[in-house]
Design a protein around this motif. Sequence first.
Motif, PDB file in Angstrom:
ATOM      1  N   GLU A   1       0.808  -1.222   0.000  1.00 46.42           N
ATOM      2  CA  GLU A   1       0.000   0.000   0.000  1.00 46.42           C
ATOM      3  C   GLU A   1       0.844   1.277   0.000  1.00 46.42           C
ATOM      4  O   GLU A   1       0.299   2.382  -0.047  1.00 46.42           O
TER       5      GLU A   1
ATOM      6  N   PRO B   1       0.983   7.209  -0.524  1.00 51.20           N
ATOM      7  CA  PRO B   1       0.186   5.984  -0.694  1.00 51.20           C
ATOM      8  C   PRO B   1       0.245   5.471  -2.130  1.00 51.20           C
ATOM      9  O   PRO B   1       0.350   6.244  -3.085  1.00 51.20           O
TER      10      PRO B   1
ATOM     11  N   THR C   1      -7.130   6.317  -3.025  1.00 50.98           N
ATOM     12  CA  THR C   1      -8.543   6.090  -2.716  1.00 50.98           C
ATOM     13  C   THR C   1      -8.740   5.058  -1.623  1.00 50.98           C
ATOM     14  O   THR C   1      -9.851   4.859  -1.149  1.00 50.98           O
ATOM     15  N   CYS C   2      -7.649   4.380  -1.227  1.00 52.15           N
ATOM     16  CA  CYS C   2      -7.750   3.348  -0.184  1.00 52.15           C
ATOM     17  C   CYS C   2      -6.583   3.539   0.778  1.00 52.15           C
ATOM     18  O   CYS C   2      -5.475   3.060   0.519  1.00 52.15           O
ATOM     19  N   LEU C   3      -6.844   4.237   1.865  1.00 49.27           N
ATOM     20  CA  LEU C   3      -5.773   4.643   2.774  1.00 49.27           C
ATOM     21  C   LEU C   3      -5.701   3.790   4.032  1.00 49.27           C
ATOM     22  O   LEU C   3      -4.861   4.043   4.888  1.00 49.27           O
ATOM     23  N   ASP C   4      -6.560   2.778   4.140  1.00 49.52           N
ATOM     24  CA  ASP C   4      -6.564   1.970   5.361  1.00 49.52           C
ATOM     25  C   ASP C   4      -5.219   1.285   5.575  1.00 49.52           C
ATOM     26  O   ASP C   4      -4.762   1.115   6.702  1.00 49.52           O
ATOM     27  N   GLY C   5      -4.551   0.909   4.469  1.00 53.14           N
ATOM     28  CA  GLY C   5      -3.301   0.164   4.578  1.00 53.14           C
ATOM     29  C   GLY C   5      -2.116   0.988   5.021  1.00 53.14           C
ATOM     30  O   GLY C   5      -1.049   0.437   5.263  1.00 53.14           O
TER      31      GLY C   5
ATOM     32  N   ARG D   1      -2.312   3.268   7.626  1.00 52.42           N
ATOM     33  CA  ARG D   1      -2.467   3.717   9.007  1.00 52.42           C
ATOM     34  C   ARG D   1      -1.251   3.259   9.815  1.00 52.42           C
ATOM     35  O   ARG D   1      -0.625   2.232   9.499  1.00 52.42           O
TER      36      ARG D   1
ATOM     37  N   GLU E   1      -0.993   1.821  12.664  1.00 50.00           N
ATOM     38  CA  GLU E   1      -1.146   0.468  13.212  1.00 50.00           C
ATOM     39  C   GLU E   1      -0.858  -0.585  12.148  1.00 50.00           C
ATOM     40  O   GLU E   1      -0.174  -1.580  12.391  1.00 50.00           O
ATOM     41  N   ARG E   2      -1.355  -0.354  10.942  1.00 57.18           N
ATOM     42  CA  ARG E   2      -1.119  -1.300   9.840  1.00 57.18           C
ATOM     43  C   ARG E   2       0.360  -1.335   9.463  1.00 57.18           C
ATOM     44  O   ARG E   2       0.898  -2.413   9.178  1.00 57.18           O
TER      45      ARG E   2
END
Length: 344
Positions: free
Chosen positions: A263, A287, A291-295, A297, A299-300
């Motif tokens: 990511e 990133p 459009t997909c930033l969860d990866g 974070r 913690e990730r």
Amino acid sequence: MAGPAREVLALLRPWVDGVDTAPLVVRTSGSTGEPKDVRLSRDAVLASATASAARLGGPGQWLLALPVTGVGGLQVLVRSLLAGAEPVLLDEHADLEQAVAAMRPPTAAPRRYASLVPTQLHRLAQAGRLDVVASLDAVLVGGAAVDPALLERSREAGVRVVRTYGMSETSGGCVYDGVPLDGVDLRIVEPVDGVGRVQVSGPVLFDGYGDEPRVGAWFDTADLGRVDDGVLSVVGRADDVVVSGGVNVPLPAVERALREVPEVHDAAVAGVPDEEWGTRVVAVVVPADATCLDGVRAERLRDALEDAGLPRAWGPRDVVLVDAVPLLPGGKVDRLAVRRLTGG
């Protein structure tokens, strides 16, 4: 020394020929602090250029793709003058492909070389155009650490990459693929588990900073490294190790691991003063998918470091998202700008 490349080349001709022997003054990049004016003698610069040609297999024609304000670009011009082969200047062509095409064909030039920074090689790889430089006899890559995955991909594409290590104070690259050039000596001081401060000695060393002369035969690079079977591995800067919560965190190792996260397109890290942790590790991340930033974070990313076999405690506590990691003109990460982004 500064100015357009053609003008600098004209100024260097009598200098290389020995008509003018005044020291060159090269300003360091200032990637970690204030730039310094480095005095380089003609003997030191020519010793470096001569040793480089010997290691590469002989003189040849060079492609200039680096700024001549830095020692890497200057050395391309000096090597060209010593070889008696007119360099091809990237700035005079539309792109790197056309510049390489303008070089003498292999049948006319015994050897053909280029010197790049990792960012330039990375962009060729991203564009699927590593073939552009695959015909050259060697592509020197220095100025910053080369990502192992990029190195492997380049060599698989037929690019003869030579990793160089050096700085303004050593007249440019003085170690090729971990092995010192002829006449250059290395030593590791204050080692802990084999890793210590890298020091360099030899005829390629600078005379001093500004009006201050260099003292002693050995130059402390402030880099950390180890030597195994005569091969140097640089692990980072002495000031790139921070203590966070009582744990020593080598920031370059964290950066390399973050860049392997799917990511993450690019990343840099910095240590920021923190009341709780002493120093808080913060990542500046580009990133891979906006459009997909969860990866990306924090913690990730700590999970990803742990999955890569590194201590979870090395992971970033905070993440700053950016469009691009700030770079200096020579392609190095601008550490001061990174610290500003992290609030340090």
